[in-house]
Design an enzyme around this catalytic site. Structure first.
Site, short mmCIF file in Angstrom:
data_model
loop_
_atom_site.label_atom_id
_atom_site.label_comp_id
_atom_site.label_asym_id
_atom_site.label_seq_id
_atom_site.Cartn_x
_atom_site.Cartn_y
_atom_site.Cartn_z
N THR A 1 0.89 -1.15 0.11
CA THR A 1 0.03 -0.07 -0.08
C THR A 1 0.65 1.20 0.05
O THR A 1 1.57 1.47 1.01
CB THR A 1 -0.71 0.04 1.18
OG1 THR A 1 -1.57 -1.32 1.19
CG2 THR A 1 -1.77 1.31 1.26
N PHE B 1 -6.46 -6.40 -1.12
CA PHE B 1 -7.78 -6.21 -0.35
C PHE B 1 -8.04 -7.47 0.32
O PHE B 1 -9.12 -7.83 0.23
CB PHE B 1 -9.00 -5.85 -1.30
CG PHE B 1 -8.66 -4.71 -2.19
CD1 PHE B 1 -9.06 -3.48 -1.68
CD2 PHE B 1 -8.20 -4.98 -3.56
CE1 PHE B 1 -8.59 -2.25 -2.80
CE2 PHE B 1 -8.26 -4.00 -4.45
CZ PHE B 1 -8.34 -2.57 -4.03
N LYS C 1 -6.82 1.84 -3.44
CA LYS C 1 -6.49 1.41 -2.06
C LYS C 1 -6.82 2.15 -0.89
O LYS C 1 -7.51 1.79 0.13
CB LYS C 1 -5.11 0.73 -2.06
CG LYS C 1 -4.71 0.15 -0.90
CD LYS C 1 -5.37 -1.02 -0.31
CE LYS C 1 -4.84 -1.66 0.82
NZ LYS C 1 -5.30 -2.71 1.39
N ASN D 1 -9.99 1.37 2.13
CA ASN D 1 -9.70 1.39 3.60
C ASN D 1 -10.15 2.61 4.23
O ASN D 1 -10.99 2.20 5.42
CB ASN D 1 -8.31 1.21 3.74
CG ASN D 1 -7.84 -0.30 3.46
OD1 ASN D 1 -8.55 -1.23 3.30
ND2 ASN D 1 -6.60 -0.54 3.74
N GLY E 1 -17.94 -1.31 18.63
CA GLY E 1 -17.16 -1.95 19.13
C GLY E 1 -15.86 -0.86 19.78
O GLY E 1 -16.49 0.07 20.19
N CYS F 1 -3.39 -1.79 8.73
CA CYS F 1 -3.90 -1.20 7.58
C CYS F 1 -4.83 0.16 8.03
O CYS F 1 -4.28 1.16 7.47
CB CYS F 1 -5.15 -2.29 6.55
SG CYS F 1 -3.85 -3.43 6.01
#
EC number: 1.1.1.22
Length: 445
Positions: A121, A155, A210, A214, A259, A266
């Site tokens: 990345t 990915f 990319k 993300n 959460g 990443c």
């Protein structure tokens, strides 16, 4: 096809194993001699379900090899994949030192025309840097091999990486070269047999894809975590809210689980890197800054709730907390940017003792907490509970989903449970006699 993979970290090793599984001849190059020796012995240094068996199978069949010798790996390859680490620098920028070194090695050792693939990345424009370094090295050698640099971002989800690679949603190929595209299309054809999955675009668009992917996923996580905090204040149940919005096909259910915040190798790094890229381009990334800020707040949320609970009892100092799960998510041993680290550091600074268990991350955890005398690592989940004033669930490992609650209650000093993953029903926990605190849902006290 003869493939060289530079870097045997998470992306490199999974890519190598999956390419070899499809019949290609793959040689991996890594500077860490100890890792190479271990891999050549058939042992994998990272935890990923199914990976070790796949590596051993291809090693035994002669399709997969590992070396520290760049010349051996690169010399006669048809494709060379750069799969090295790109950590965050102090200012959030992506550190390209390992990418630059890989490009230098390719230029120094290639013996024929080559397709070079950026799998790491990397920021927009990195392919140009890689091409320039390789061409400069070739000129210094006095040779004139042709080089095409392709952006082919990964990915992969940790814990499900092999399935993601073998059955991808899409394969992004950034290249303006018809020759390079033909080579890459042939290489990926076995992974895209049921439908057209290969997306061709410009190199810079592929590099940007990319980061955009993300950061979009990180945005969804921060969004639902902020909604959860609002739910806690206004008396709503985030589980119902999630059902109400997830049923909208424009939104969907994926990545809207509240959460303890996102972590891993990443999302944190890539959000920071795109913020830095935007700033260099003269764009103020208001949304990305908010995503990062919300995540930082969420990582501290359970620690703050634990401190608030014990404040009337003299605070958390001298008390013991049992912790189940240390990795940033289940089915990985990765503790990079894990919420557990933020939570434990916050509470131990206030004098709380922590007794923690994780099914696979004991080795990594021992390194992370080596200087923290208030942290004890246990080799069994119920042992962590013995005598503790409360239990905190941080990671959603399957073995934590339906534990022996009566045993937990008997081992704890008090039936107090903090659930950072909303694994349990507040009503059911109340009926079992627990004081129960979760994310964005009603508590039982």
């Amino acid at each position: 096809m003869k493939i060289c993979i530079i870097g045997t970290g998470y992306v490199g090793l999974v890519s190598a194993a999956c390419f070899a599984e499809m019949g290609n001849t793959v040689i991996c190059v890594d500077v860490n001699a100890a890792v190479v020796e271990k891999l050549n012995a058939g042992f994998v240094h990272i935890f990923e379900p199914g990976l070790e068996q796949m590596v051993r199978r291809s090693r035994a069949d002669g399709r997969l090899a590992f070396t520290t010798d760049s010349a051996e790996g690169i010399g006669r390859a048809d494709c060379a994949f750069i799969c090295v680490g790109t950590p965050s620098g102090a200012n959030g920028a992506c550190d390209l030192r390992y990418v630059r070194q890989a490009a230098q090695d390719i230029g120094a050792h290639m013996q024929n025309s080559l397709v070079v693939v950026d799998k790491s990345t990397v920021p927009v424009g990195t392919a140009d840097i890689v091409r320039e370094i390789i061409e400069k090295a070739l000129t210094a050698r006095g040779v004139a091999y042709s080089v095409d640099v392709v952006s082919n971002p990964e990915f992969l989800k940790e814990g499900d990486a092999i399935a993601d690679f073998m059955r991808p949603d899409r394969v992004v190929l950034g290249t303006d070269s018809d020759r390079a595209y033909a080579v890459m299309r042939e290489l990926y054809a076995p992974f895209a047999r049921t439908r057209e999955k290969i997306l061709r675009m410009g190199v810079r668009s592929a590099e940007m894809t990319k980061y955009a992917a993300n950061c979009m996923l990180a945005t969804k996580i921060s969004f639902i975590n902020e909604i959860a905090q609002i739910c806690e204040r206004v008396g709503a149940d985030v589980r119902d809210v999630r059902s109400g919005i997830g049923s909208d096909s424009r939104i969907g259910y994926q990545f809207i689980y509240p959460g303890v915040g996102y972590g891993g190798s990443c999302f944190p790094k890539d959000v920071k890197a795109l913020i830095h890229t935007a700033g260099n381009a003269g764009v103020e990334p208001l949304l990305l800054n908010a995503v990062e800020a919300v995540n930082a707040r969420q990582k501290k949320h359970m620690a703050e709730r634990i401190q608030e609970y014990f404040a009337p009892q003299g605070g958390v100092g001298g008390k013991t907390l049992a912790v189940w799960g240390l990795t940033f998510k289940a089915n990985t041993d990765d503790m990079r940017e894990a919420a557990s680290v933020s939570i434990i550091e916050t509470l131990t600074r206030a004098g709380m003792k922590v007794r923690a268990f994780d099914p696979v991350a004991a080795g990594n955890a021992a390194q992370v907490f080596s200087d923290n005398a208030l942290v004890e690592l246990c080799d069994e989940q119920y042992t962590a509970c013995r005598g503790a004033q409360a239990l905190l669930v941080v990671t959603e490992w399957n073995q934590f989903r339906n534990p022996d609650f009566e045993r937990v209650k008997a081992l704890l000093a008090a039936p107090l449970l903090f659930d950072g993953r909303n694994l349990y029903s507040p009503n059911a926990m109340g009926e079992r006699g627990f004081a129960y605190f979760c994310i964005g849902r009603p508590n039982t006290e």
